[in-house]
Design an enzyme around this catalytic site. Structure first.
Site, short mmCIF file in Angstrom:
data_model
loop_
_atom_site.label_atom_id
_atom_site.label_comp_id
_atom_site.label_asym_id
_atom_site.label_seq_id
_atom_site.Cartn_x
_atom_site.Cartn_y
_atom_site.Cartn_z
N GLU A 74 -34.50 25.42 54.15
CA GLU A 74 -35.22 26.38 53.31
C GLU A 74 -35.77 27.53 54.16
O GLU A 74 -35.69 28.71 53.77
CB GLU A 74 -36.39 25.68 52.61
CG GLU A 74 -35.99 24.51 51.71
CD GLU A 74 -36.03 23.17 52.42
OE1 GLU A 74 -35.62 23.11 53.61
OE2 GLU A 74 -36.48 22.19 51.81
N CYS A 99 -39.73 19.34 52.33
CA CYS A 99 -40.80 18.66 53.07
C CYS A 99 -42.12 19.42 52.89
O CYS A 99 -42.18 20.45 52.22
CB CYS A 99 -40.44 18.60 54.55
SG CYS A 99 -40.60 20.18 55.39
N ASP A 162 -36.57 15.08 62.71
CA ASP A 162 -36.64 16.21 61.78
C ASP A 162 -37.78 16.04 60.78
O ASP A 162 -38.37 17.02 60.33
CB ASP A 162 -35.32 16.39 61.05
CG ASP A 162 -35.21 17.78 60.42
OD1 ASP A 162 -35.39 18.77 61.15
OD2 ASP A 162 -34.97 17.87 59.21
#
Ligand code: ZN
Length: 165
Positions: A74, A99, A162
């Protein structure tokens, strides 16, 4: 291209939302970005930003490619889109549930609508997004889920890195 439906929660109601042909095309740009990242040995998460009937930009996770821990799909798509006077008429498409970092950016930029490929392999922050008035639509795209499942199985340490697990 087949028209898919997805469930979105509106208050206590569950409503079937039909995706437009443009939604499908814009989402495919996010999927292609994820596949490109995978082909480069990177994390297979892609995103695209669109306005009206135009895909402004797409991007993918660049943790491996650029050693950039902030470059989630994103974030990379938003960076590629450059300066925008407003995001209020945009939709962000992403292959995986956003997230907390990406959710914060979506809220900060006042992006009103997010279309998500899947949220089974990572739950993301839907509650936070919806609490701030962001419309969240989930496609349950099998390709995205399969891509993440095999990636998570093949590279558990990279995946843990991540999502800071
Ligand atoms: Zn993120």
């Amino acid at each position: 291209m087949p028209t898919r439906t997805a469930e979105t929660e509106l208050g206590n109601m569950t409503e079937q939302i039909a995706f437009t042909a443009f939604d499908e095309a814009a989402f495919e740009a996010a999927v292609r970005a994820a596949q490109k990242s995978l082909s480069e040995g990177g994390i297979p998460i892609g995103a695209a930003l669109a306005r009206g009937s135009e895909v402004i930009a797409s991007g993918h996770n660049e943790r491996v490619q650029h050693g950039d821990p902030i470059a989630h799909g994103e974030m990379a798509a938003l960076r590629a889109a450059g300066r925008q006077k407003s995001y209020r008429d945009t939709t962000l498409y992403t292959t995986l549930a956003p997230c907390a970092m990406c959710t914060g950016t979506i809220i900060q930029f006042k992006i009103p609508r997010v279309v998500v490929g899947e949220a089974r392999t990572f739950a993301g922050e839907f509650e936070l997004l919806r609490s701030r008035g962001v419309e969240v639509l989930v496609l349950d795209d099998q390709r995205c889920e399969d891509m993440m499942l095999s990636f998570q199985q093949d590279h558990p340490a990279l995946w843990a890195e991540d999502i800071a697990e």
